[in-house]
Design a protein around this motif. Structure first.
Motif, mmCIF file in Angstrom:
data_model
loop_
_atom_site.group_PDB
_atom_site.id
_atom_site.type_symbol
_atom_site.label_atom_id
_atom_site.label_comp_id
_atom_site.label_asym_id
_atom_site.label_seq_id
_atom_site.Cartn_x
_atom_site.Cartn_y
_atom_site.Cartn_z
ATOM 1 N N GLN A 65 0.828 -1.205 0.000
ATOM 2 C CA GLN A 65 0.000 0.000 0.000
ATOM 3 C C GLN A 65 0.866 1.261 0.000
ATOM 4 O OE1 GLN A 65 -2.864 -1.694 3.169
ATOM 5 N NE2 GLN A 65 -4.159 -0.393 1.907
ATOM 6 N N LEU A 66 1.680 1.364 -1.045
ATOM 7 C CA LEU A 66 2.575 2.512 -1.194
ATOM 8 C C LEU A 66 1.841 3.699 -1.798
ATOM 9 C CD1 LEU A 66 5.646 0.578 -2.638
ATOM 10 C CD2 LEU A 66 5.253 1.236 -0.261
ATOM 11 N N TYR A 67 1.101 3.451 -2.882
ATOM 12 C CA TYR A 67 0.356 4.507 -3.565
ATOM 13 C C TYR A 67 -1.120 4.156 -3.527
ATOM 14 C CZ TYR A 67 4.977 5.738 -5.341
ATOM 15 O OH TYR A 67 6.301 6.080 -5.438
ATOM 16 N N ASP A 68 -1.926 5.101 -3.084
ATOM 17 C CA ASP A 68 -3.346 4.843 -2.886
ATOM 18 C C ASP A 68 -4.149 5.034 -4.158
ATOM 19 O OD1 ASP A 68 -5.280 4.006 -1.130
ATOM 20 O OD2 ASP A 68 -5.870 6.029 -0.557
ATOM 21 N N ASN A 69 -3.686 5.937 -5.028
ATOM 22 C CA ASN A 69 -4.438 6.241 -6.243
ATOM 23 C C ASN A 69 -3.486 6.751 -7.317
ATOM 24 O OD1 ASN A 69 -4.021 9.089 -5.644
ATOM 25 N ND2 ASN A 69 -5.670 8.886 -4.141
#
Length: 408
Positions: A65-69
């Motif tokens: 979960q490094l980049y959410d979007n």
């Protein structure tokens, strides 16, 4: 299509399958001149490589979960509306307690782990003092709606991810609620409210949880606006005794820094694989100038503090990854500052979620011992487990006894 959604992952899987099938089916059947055939075959190879890399990246991103979007990934998101110079207090002279109550609407969170154990609530908060506009995730413990606790106010732990990192990571990759809820029901740890605000506030930049005039007031967002919103909307204990902050990697640095810098806002901090000098994170805004660097280094803050802050720090790390920074803070600490250093052996794994996830329960058992609310209903005594890690002998002389004295 969402970056972290199942449809995008399935699409990439299908494209990878197509990328493998195309050369097998068409390699020797490509028509045209020799140069055209070579170009077509090269295109098939590049397509196969691109889809494979994209699939691997997406799997890694979803796991950690490094980049959410897409905005986070592409560096196009900006959650800062204003960034006034708020001074050393971080409030710009505003008496926060006189501000009107913050009334928020919440909706069920979406994503990995967001619906486990009662579900996570999410809201978008306009920070009145910080000028930040971003999401805040809130999870309520099992006891929150229990009639026996209807008059009870709950302690709060603010959860910070690394950089880059999603505000959902503690609920997804770290499985915090699934690990902690059963222990809360059993009375083995305190029923904490868990709050995870967005920390990726600027496109392509690590704020270092710092206030940088003209750029971002990340410190004020985390230590002023978010706590006010939580205490205005939920039965949360007031600061400082009712509040703690925890983080891993860059979030660990922020947790220690926020607690040392604001003992009037936090009682304790948990730092998993953290560092002291903001320059340890390449590109951190907190390391842009010597003054910013010193103002956001918990070791410097601790050594320069006119009086030892009445806080407790839980610092875990491996050699070369947090342990030395923890020892430095331990050496600098003087009562009533409490420092507990946890040595994590190299065999436990590297700087990944796999290293930090097993430390969630021991860290929260420590928080329960430090922040226990004596008036809360409890069925069984609090218990603690080391989960295989060892507690180093603190250089300051404070130890890890089961009956360590609690300060009110």
């Amino acid at each position: 299509m969402s970056l972290t959604g199942t449809p995008f992952l399935v699409t990439l899987g299908v494209l990878c399958a197509v990328a493998v099938a195309l050369p097998l089916a068409l390699w020797s059947r490509v028509p045209g001149p020799r140069a055209a055939r070579a170009a077509a075959r090269l295109a098939m190879l590049l397509f196969a490589q691109a889809t494979a890399v994209a699939l691997v990246f997406t799997l890694v991103n979803n796991s950690n979960q490094l980049y959410d979007n897409w905005d986070d990934l592409l560096g196009t998101g900006d959650h800062v509306r204003t960034a006034a110079d708020l001074g050393t207090s971080g409030t710009g002279g505003i008496a926060v307690e006189t501000l009107p109550r913050v009334r928020q609407t919440f909706e069920p969170g979406r994503g990995p782990g967001m619906r486990a154990e009662g579900g996570v609530l999410v809201t978008r908060l306009d920070g009145r003092v910080s000028g930040v506009h971003a999401e805040v995730n809130v999870w309520l413990p099992p006891q929150y709606d229990d009639p026996a606790y209807r008059e009870h106010r709950f302690p709060v732990v603010e959860l910070l991810p690394g950089y880059p990192g999603s505000s959902k990571a503690w609920f997804g990759s770290m499985d915090a609620t699934e690990q902690l809820a059963p222990l809360m029901r059993a009375g083995r740890i305190e029923p904490f409210i868990l709050v995870s605000p967005r920390t990726n506030l600027l496109p392509g930049a690590d704020t270092g949880c710092a206030n940088v005039a003209g750029r971002v007031n990340a410190d004020t967002w985390l230590s002023v606006d978010v706590p006010k919103m939580v205490t205005d909307n939920f039965r949360a204990l007031p600061a400082p005794d009712g509040w703690a902050v925890a983080g891993y990697s860059a979030g660990a640095h922020c947790a220690a820094k926020l607690a040392v810098a604001h003992p009037d806002r936090y009682r304790a901090a948990v730092s998993l694989s953290g560092y002291n000098d903001p320059a340890a994170e390449a590109g951190s805004l907190a390391s842009r100038t010597p003054a910013l660097r010193a103002a956001n280094d918990p070791y410097v803050l601790l050594t320069r503090s006119p009086a030892p802050p009445p806080i407790a720090l839980y610092l875990s790390g491996q050699p070369g990854d947090g342990y030395e920074a923890a020892q430095a803070l331990d050496r600098a600490a003087r009562p009533p500052t409490r420092v507990d250093v946890v040595f994590v052996p190299g065999s436990a794994g590297g700087h990944t979620m796999a290293l930090w996830k097993p430390q969630v329960v021991p860290a929260f058992q420590w928080l329960s011992e430090v922040m226990a609310a004596e008036d809360a209903p409890r069925t069984t005594p609090l218990a603690r487990s080391s989960a295989g890690s060892t507690h180093a002998e603190p250089a300051s002389g404070t130890a890890w006894p089961a009956a360590a004295a609690r300060r009110p």
